[in-house]
Design a protein around this motif. Structure first.
Motif, PDB file in Angstrom:
ATOM      1  N   ARG A 120       0.842  -1.189   0.000  1.00  8.23           N
ATOM      2  CA  ARG A 120       0.000   0.000   0.000  1.00  8.23           C
ATOM      3  C   ARG A 120       0.880   1.243   0.000  1.00  8.23           C
ATOM      4  O   ARG A 120       2.000   1.235   0.511  1.00  8.23           O
ATOM      5  CB  ARG A 120      -0.948  -0.005   1.193  1.00  8.23           C
ATOM      6  CG  ARG A 120      -0.246   0.204   2.493  1.00  8.23           C
ATOM      7  CD  ARG A 120      -1.249   0.235   3.617  1.00  8.23           C
ATOM      8  NE  ARG A 120      -0.498   0.456   4.846  1.00  8.23           N
ATOM      9  CZ  ARG A 120      -0.846   0.018   6.010  1.00  8.23           C
ATOM     10  NH1 ARG A 120      -1.947  -0.677   6.150  1.00  8.23           N
ATOM     11  NH2 ARG A 120      -0.110   0.271   7.051  1.00  8.23           N
TER      12      ARG A 120
ATOM     13  N   SER B   6     -10.138  -7.933   3.414  1.00  8.83           N
ATOM     14  CA  SER B   6     -10.442  -7.920   1.989  1.00  8.83           C
ATOM     15  C   SER B   6      -9.376  -8.660   1.194  1.00  8.83           C
ATOM     16  O   SER B   6      -8.220  -8.728   1.601  1.00  8.83           O
ATOM     17  CB  SER B   6     -10.529  -6.481   1.491  1.00  8.83           C
ATOM     18  OG  SER B   6     -10.759  -6.458   0.107  1.00  8.83           O
TER      19      SER B   6
ATOM     20  N   LEU C 216     -10.083  -2.250  -8.336  1.00 14.05           N
ATOM     21  CA  LEU C 216      -9.623  -3.133  -7.272  1.00 14.05           C
ATOM     22  C   LEU C 216      -8.482  -3.967  -7.834  1.00 14.05           C
ATOM     23  O   LEU C 216      -8.493  -4.331  -9.011  1.00 14.05           O
ATOM     24  CB  LEU C 216     -10.745  -4.056  -6.812  1.00 14.05           C
ATOM     25  CG  LEU C 216     -11.902  -3.378  -6.089  1.00 14.05           C
ATOM     26  CD1 LEU C 216     -13.030  -4.372  -5.847  1.00 14.05           C
ATOM     27  CD2 LEU C 216     -11.449  -2.774  -4.775  1.00 14.05           C
TER      28      LEU C 216
ATOM     29  N   GLN D 296      -5.198   0.086   1.166  1.00 13.15           N
ATOM     30  CA  GLN D 296      -5.752  -1.137   1.743  1.00 13.15           C
ATOM     31  C   GLN D 296      -7.187  -0.878   2.179  1.00 13.15           C
ATOM     32  O   GLN D 296      -7.490   0.143   2.796  1.00 13.15           O
ATOM     33  CB  GLN D 296      -4.905  -1.575   2.930  1.00 13.15           C
ATOM     34  CG  GLN D 296      -5.213  -2.964   3.396  1.00 13.15           C
ATOM     35  CD  GLN D 296      -4.170  -3.465   4.373  1.00 13.15           C
ATOM     36  OE1 GLN D 296      -3.125  -2.855   4.542  1.00 13.15           O
ATOM     37  NE2 GLN D 296      -4.454  -4.571   5.011  1.00 13.15           N
ATOM     38  N   LEU D 297      -8.055  -1.790   1.840  1.00 15.12           N
ATOM     39  CA  LEU D 297      -9.459  -1.684   2.242  1.00 15.12           C
ATOM     40  C   LEU D 297      -9.606  -2.159   3.686  1.00 15.12           C
ATOM     41  O   LEU D 297      -8.884  -3.050   4.128  1.00 15.12           O
ATOM     42  CB  LEU D 297     -10.332  -2.533   1.315  1.00 15.12           C
ATOM     43  CG  LEU D 297     -10.394  -2.055  -0.135  1.00 15.12           C
ATOM     44  CD1 LEU D 297     -11.043  -3.109  -1.010  1.00 15.12           C
ATOM     45  CD2 LEU D 297     -11.145  -0.749  -0.221  1.00 15.12           C
TER      46      LEU D 297
ATOM     47  N   ALA E 142     -12.004   6.239  -7.110  1.00 12.84           N
ATOM     48  CA  ALA E 142     -11.416   4.907  -7.261  1.00 12.84           C
ATOM     49  C   ALA E 142     -11.338   4.534  -8.731  1.00 12.84           C
ATOM     50  O   ALA E 142     -12.223   4.871  -9.514  1.00 12.84           O
ATOM     51  CB  ALA E 142     -12.243   3.892  -6.511  1.00 12.84           C
TER      52      ALA E 142
ATOM     53  N   LEU F 226      -7.259  -1.115  -3.269  1.00 14.06           N
ATOM     54  CA  LEU F 226      -7.960  -0.170  -4.122  1.00 14.06           C
ATOM     55  C   LEU F 226      -6.962   0.786  -4.740  1.00 14.06           C
ATOM     56  O   LEU F 226      -6.069   1.283  -4.055  1.00 14.06           O
ATOM     57  CB  LEU F 226      -8.968   0.612  -3.269  1.00 14.06           C
ATOM     58  CG  LEU F 226      -9.870   1.601  -3.966  1.00 14.06           C
ATOM     59  CD1 LEU F 226     -10.819   0.877  -4.924  1.00 14.06           C
ATOM     60  CD2 LEU F 226     -10.676   2.378  -2.934  1.00 14.06           C
TER      61      LEU F 226
ATOM     62  N   THR G 147      -6.671   4.363  -5.914  1.00 14.30           N
ATOM     63  CA  THR G 147      -7.407   5.601  -5.707  1.00 14.30           C
ATOM     64  C   THR G 147      -6.640   6.768  -6.297  1.00 14.30           C
ATOM     65  O   THR G 147      -5.427   6.890  -6.093  1.00 14.30           O
ATOM     66  CB  THR G 147      -7.617   5.847  -4.196  1.00 14.30           C
ATOM     67  OG1 THR G 147      -8.271   4.712  -3.638  1.00 14.30           O
ATOM     68  CG2 THR G 147      -8.438   7.077  -3.940  1.00 14.30           C
TER      69      THR G 147
END
Length: 102
Positions: free
Chosen positions: A17, A49, A68, A44-45, A65, A53, A55
């Motif tokens: 991330r 998960s 994924l 990181q979601l 966004a 993501l 973004t």
């Protein structure tokens, strides 16, 4: 800052991330084509998960966004692979940002 073409990144490269990627030639109405890009960061979601993501972090669409990205199947680390980045972002006009903090 150095831009590395995503197509040149090995499929088994790992990204955590916070890594940033840039997608050029997206169609912004800008005077200088060098400014026609969105910059995306892996985030990181929350929760457990199977995805991170991508973004947008630059410009008026910050926070939007894009896609994924599937997390690697290694349960000990939360990383995405070069292959997953290529699948989610594509390789055309797409770059990994490398700088002194990477």
């Amino acid at each position: 800052m150095k831009l590395i073409p995503v197509k040149d990144i090995p499929d088994d490269a790992e990204f955590y991330r916070g890594r940033r990627f840039r997608k050029y030639n997206i169609g912004l109405n800008v005077a200088d084509k060098a400014d026609d890009y969105y910059e995306y960061m892996l985030a990181q979601l929350p929760g457990n998960s199977d995805y991170m993501l991508l973004t947008n972090v630059v410009g008026y669409k910050s926070g939007s966004a894009l896609a994924l990205v599937k997390i690697s199947s290694d349960n000990n680390r939360v990383v995405v692979t070069g292959a997953a980045i290529k699948f989610s972002l594509g390789t055309e006009d797409t770059f990994l940002l490398e700088d002194e903090f990477s």
